[in-house]
Design a protein around this motif. Sequence first.
Motif, PDB file in Angstrom:
ATOM      1  N   UNK B 127      22.889  32.580  25.307  1.00  0.00           N
ATOM      2  CA  UNK B 127      21.749  32.010  25.952  1.00  0.00           C
ATOM      3  C   UNK B 127      21.204  32.982  26.931  1.00  0.00           C
ATOM      4  N   UNK B 128      21.761  34.228  27.000  1.00  0.00           N
ATOM      5  CA  UNK B 128      20.876  35.402  27.766  1.00  0.00           C
ATOM      6  C   UNK B 128      21.445  35.561  29.091  1.00  0.00           C
ATOM      7  N   UNK B 129      22.444  35.107  29.570  1.00  0.00           N
ATOM      8  CA  UNK B 129      23.057  35.015  30.860  1.00  0.00           C
ATOM      9  C   UNK B 129      23.924  36.302  30.813  1.00  0.00           C
ATOM     10  N   UNK B 130      23.887  37.200  31.906  1.00  0.00           N
ATOM     11  CA  UNK B 130      24.710  38.164  32.031  1.00  0.00           C
ATOM     12  C   UNK B 130      25.993  37.610  32.776  1.00  0.00           C
ATOM     13  N   UNK B 131      27.367  37.928  31.905  1.00  0.00           N
ATOM     14  CA  UNK B 131      28.378  37.022  32.419  1.00  0.00           C
ATOM     15  C   UNK B 131      29.402  38.540  32.885  1.00  0.00           C
ATOM     16  N   UNK B 132      30.071  38.342  33.965  1.00  0.00           N
ATOM     17  CA  UNK B 132      31.138  39.359  34.241  1.00  0.00           C
ATOM     18  C   UNK B 132      32.285  38.799  34.895  1.00  0.00           C
ATOM     19  N   UNK B 133      33.312  38.974  34.034  1.00  0.00           N
ATOM     20  CA  UNK B 133      34.691  38.600  34.618  1.00  0.00           C
ATOM     21  C   UNK B 133      35.095  39.557  35.765  1.00  0.00           C
ATOM     22  N   UNK B 134      35.714  38.994  36.908  1.00  0.00           N
ATOM     23  CA  UNK B 134      35.997  39.783  37.929  1.00  0.00           C
ATOM     24  C   UNK B 134      37.216  39.940  38.253  1.00  0.00           C
ATOM     25  N   UNK B 135      38.380  39.262  37.763  1.00  0.00           N
ATOM     26  CA  UNK B 135      39.802  39.567  37.688  1.00  0.00           C
ATOM     27  C   UNK B 135      39.753  41.024  36.962  1.00  0.00           C
ATOM     28  N   UNK B 136      40.544  41.876  37.615  1.00  0.00           N
ATOM     29  CA  UNK B 136      40.531  43.011  36.917  1.00  0.00           C
ATOM     30  C   UNK B 136      41.230  42.908  35.361  1.00  0.00           C
ATOM     31  N   UNK B 137      42.212  42.167  35.321  1.00  0.00           N
ATOM     32  CA  UNK B 137      42.628  42.066  33.917  1.00  0.00           C
ATOM     33  C   UNK B 137      41.691  41.580  33.049  1.00  0.00           C
ATOM     34  N   UNK B 138      41.254  40.575  33.524  1.00  0.00           N
ATOM     35  CA  UNK B 138      39.773  39.809  32.536  1.00  0.00           C
ATOM     36  C   UNK B 138      38.847  40.833  32.468  1.00  0.00           C
ATOM     37  N   UNK B 139      38.250  41.443  33.428  1.00  0.00           N
ATOM     38  CA  UNK B 139      37.390  42.615  33.393  1.00  0.00           C
ATOM     39  C   UNK B 139      37.861  43.641  32.231  1.00  0.00           C
ATOM     40  N   UNK B 140      39.002  44.003  32.457  1.00  0.00           N
ATOM     41  CA  UNK B 140      39.255  45.113  31.273  1.00  0.00           C
ATOM     42  C   UNK B 140      39.220  44.502  29.898  1.00  0.00           C
ATOM     43  N   UNK B 141      39.721  43.279  29.871  1.00  0.00           N
ATOM     44  CA  UNK B 141      39.716  42.702  28.431  1.00  0.00           C
ATOM     45  C   UNK B 141      38.208  42.130  27.719  1.00  0.00           C
ATOM     46  N   UNK B 142      37.508  42.093  28.724  1.00  0.00           N
ATOM     47  CA  UNK B 142      36.116  41.490  28.542  1.00  0.00           C
ATOM     48  C   UNK B 142      35.483  43.207  27.935  1.00  0.00           C
ATOM     49  N   UNK B 143      35.510  43.883  28.682  1.00  0.00           N
ATOM     50  CA  UNK B 143      35.068  45.509  28.028  1.00  0.00           C
ATOM     51  C   UNK B 143      35.573  45.792  26.807  1.00  0.00           C
ATOM     52  N   UNK B 144      36.883  45.407  26.515  1.00  0.00           N
ATOM     53  CA  UNK B 144      37.514  45.733  25.138  1.00  0.00           C
ATOM     54  C   UNK B 144      37.169  44.631  24.077  1.00  0.00           C
ATOM     55  N   UNK B 145      36.515  43.512  24.605  1.00  0.00           N
ATOM     56  CA  UNK B 145      36.036  42.312  23.825  1.00  0.00           C
ATOM     57  C   UNK B 145      37.320  41.676  23.229  1.00  0.00           C
ATOM     58  N   UNK B 146      38.161  41.504  24.061  1.00  0.00           N
ATOM     59  CA  UNK B 146      39.608  40.971  23.615  1.00  0.00           C
ATOM     60  C   UNK B 146      39.893  39.423  24.221  1.00  0.00           C
ATOM     61  N   UNK B 147      40.488  38.780  23.609  1.00  0.00           N
ATOM     62  CA  UNK B 147      41.030  37.741  24.566  1.00  0.00           C
ATOM     63  C   UNK B 147      42.186  37.704  25.426  1.00  0.00           C
ATOM     64  N   UNK B 148      42.473  37.233  26.373  1.00  0.00           N
ATOM     65  CA  UNK B 148      43.727  37.488  27.308  1.00  0.00           C
ATOM     66  C   UNK B 148      45.078  37.250  26.440  1.00  0.00           C
ATOM     67  N   UNK B 149      46.127  38.155  26.725  1.00  0.00           N
ATOM     68  CA  UNK B 149      47.156  38.027  26.150  1.00  0.00           C
ATOM     69  C   UNK B 149      48.333  37.457  27.015  1.00  0.00           C
ATOM     70  N   UNK B 150      47.992  37.130  28.264  1.00  0.00           N
ATOM     71  CA  UNK B 150      49.088  36.657  28.956  1.00  0.00           C
ATOM     72  C   UNK B 150      48.170  35.780  29.990  1.00  0.00           C
ATOM     73  N   UNK B 151      48.907  34.550  30.382  1.00  0.00           N
ATOM     74  CA  UNK B 151      47.970  33.814  31.419  1.00  0.00           C
ATOM     75  C   UNK B 151      47.662  34.463  32.650  1.00  0.00           C
ATOM     76  N   UNK B 152      48.632  34.964  33.533  1.00  0.00           N
ATOM     77  CA  UNK B 152      48.364  35.531  34.610  1.00  0.00           C
ATOM     78  C   UNK B 152      48.078  37.110  34.663  1.00  0.00           C
ATOM     79  N   UNK B 153      48.402  37.820  33.520  1.00  0.00           N
ATOM     80  CA  UNK B 153      48.301  39.090  33.301  1.00  0.00           C
ATOM     81  C   UNK B 153      47.613  39.446  31.996  1.00  0.00           C
ATOM     82  N   UNK B 154      46.188  39.166  32.282  1.00  0.00           N
ATOM     83  CA  UNK B 154      45.494  39.044  30.686  1.00  0.00           C
ATOM     84  C   UNK B 154      45.267  40.268  30.069  1.00  0.00           C
ATOM     85  N   UNK B 155      45.674  41.623  30.675  1.00  0.00           N
ATOM     86  CA  UNK B 155      45.384  42.902  30.151  1.00  0.00           C
ATOM     87  C   UNK B 155      46.812  43.710  30.340  1.00  0.00           C
ATOM     88  N   UNK B 156      47.844  42.688  30.406  1.00  0.00           N
ATOM     89  CA  UNK B 156      49.184  43.421  30.130  1.00  0.00           C
ATOM     90  C   UNK B 156      49.454  44.183  28.815  1.00  0.00           C
TER      91      UNK B 156
END
Lengths: 218, 472
Positions: B127-156
């Motif tokens: 819908x055209x909104x800019x969305x930024x994940x702010x948890x560092x792990x979530x941010x990393x995987x957002x840049x990589x266009x990947x889903x989280x791989x762990x509940x509390x350490x999404x970029x482990x």
Amino acid sequence: MSESREKVLTRVRRALGRGSLDERTCSQLAARISSPPTLTRIDFTEDAVERFVIKARGEAATVARIADDQEIPDAVAQYLKSHNLAAKFVAAPALRSIDWPQHLDIDFGTTRGEHESGVTPCLAAVAETGSVVLLSGVQTPTSLNLLPDNHIVIVRHSQVLRNFEDVWRQLRERDAALPRAVNFVTGPSRTGDIEQTIQLGAHGPRRVHIILVDDTEA
Amino acid sequence: MQFTSADFQRNVTKALNDPHLQQALKRGMHGFVDKRAEAAAAVPEFERLRDEAREIKDHTLKYLDYYLERFEESVIRSGGHVHWAADAIDARNIVLEICRKANARSITKGKSMAGEEIDLNEALEAQGFEVVETDLGEYIIQLAKEPPSHIIAPAVHKTREQVTELFHQHHRALGFEQRQTEVTALVDEARQVLRKKFLHADVGITGANFLIAETGSNVIVTNEGNGDLTSTIPRVHVVTAGLEKVVPTLEDMTVLMRVLARSATGQEASTYTTIFTGPRREGDEDGPEEYHVVLIDSGRTAILETDFKEILRCIRCGACLNHCPVWSSVGGHAYGWVYSGPMGAVLTPLLKGLEATRHLPNACTLNGRCEQNCPVRIPLPAMLRKLRHRQYEDNLTGATTRYGLNVWAYLAKRPALYRLVTNVAARTLFLLGKRRGRFSRLPLAGGWTRGRDLPAPQGATFHSQWRARNSS
């Protein structure tokens, strides 16, 4: 009331195999809320203040202990100086009453991150975990707890409580409703998201410094 | 996000052969188990807290309608809004509508598994909104266009080197010319980039670790403080949470909070635990002007009706993932959806259907460590067994496995025949394997011998050895 609301509540009741709860059960549940059950606390025998200091330091906060309120300005100035920080900061309006010396450049109010350091009071501190408890409010804007790189918190001995449950009691006595935000802060902001290596200063303060005032009667 | 649980076996092969993933898991995962064990051992109250945590969750689920209505009432009293979402589409539409009404352009997000479940980011971006994940792990995987791989350490699953490349690629345009290779410098660069996003966001969307019926609050625990910044700076704060997050009182929340931090990261308390209640109050200089909570069903009430309702106790600590030998070998992506590890192998089939997820309940050695470490004592191994049983009943089990199970069941019900057949088999294999002591190939056991040798039996079966031992 929305269609989805009724749909969801109907589904819940169907899943639980019953209709709406009867009045008696509802009043029992209401009583469970108004006088919550006594549950297990983390117990310890040591003095609350001493434990608070150890726990806070264990979570990478620093603690300076002073004898009375009059020493607060000096303790703040000293901390800033020892970290090569400017003698300029934002302070919670609640701290206006302190007799601040001229050489400290203080903005009373909130911040949008333009301040390197911030000084706030707290509602309480928790000995169980070494946390400080910060309330939002006109006199204590929440941004001060989050945006400056250096967060200095003033804690008095009389504010140190043993467990979280003691904080709930105090909050309920204070007002029937909670303030918008109740922050428990335990040391500086950190992340382990890159290879699980703990790194301080993720998004919030890089340093948390506690000025602990001994206000007990001698 | 893509739903690839049906390709579990292919995902696993890929994961086992991915050198980056294997390195990241090796570097990242060793700490969790030790830290949890230390934290649990440090307090004599821990086992009692786990019992209470389980009771609190069971009690709340038993009267879920009451507590949800109480929660709603309390939110309204504090000036906030509650929205009920029957399914993912409902939930997305509610959040989109709030963002539209707020004339939002930029949205910051704190980590929310419920948000992942309902594909919120994709819907907002479409819908055209800019969305930024702010948890560092979530941010990393957002840049990589990947889903989280762990509940509390999404970029482990990412190595430091991969983060270096991602940041270099995305931050160069923002004036960060230099490639950062140290964790300190990488975190600092992300801090600078995300600080601007925090300050300019119109709407902040977070999840909730707990919702409190008594006060109408949502509670968020983080170590970074990103949840607090997301909830404090924007004009509008939206909370997306599953129905099962509600608890009666602050006291109940305290017990759960104590077991959550210890089970997740081995901490006594997370760095930030915040209780948010409603919008900013009169005279406040910060805090959102609007406060919304979206209560999401999306399959939860359907689970509440079944034998699997205990999974609704889950507080998303990640301990079962950390202690699972399967998860530790393949990481979270192999499971093919938002949730992975033991809790994911139970929850995903229940939310997404048994057929497309039929491999997940079988990706388990039944070693029991997940249940041993679960803060709310969810009987995960028993649930995985039950799901296997249901697969069998629903004819979802593969033909070879079914055939094998039938043969075994036939024998197991006839003890004399069972002893005869196993005796013959053990002796034959003993004679055949006498020289080498092991088999590197065996008919019907290709799945075993492809990766390792099968030790040759020593001649007598367990039954006969046991009898000999007891009679001597």
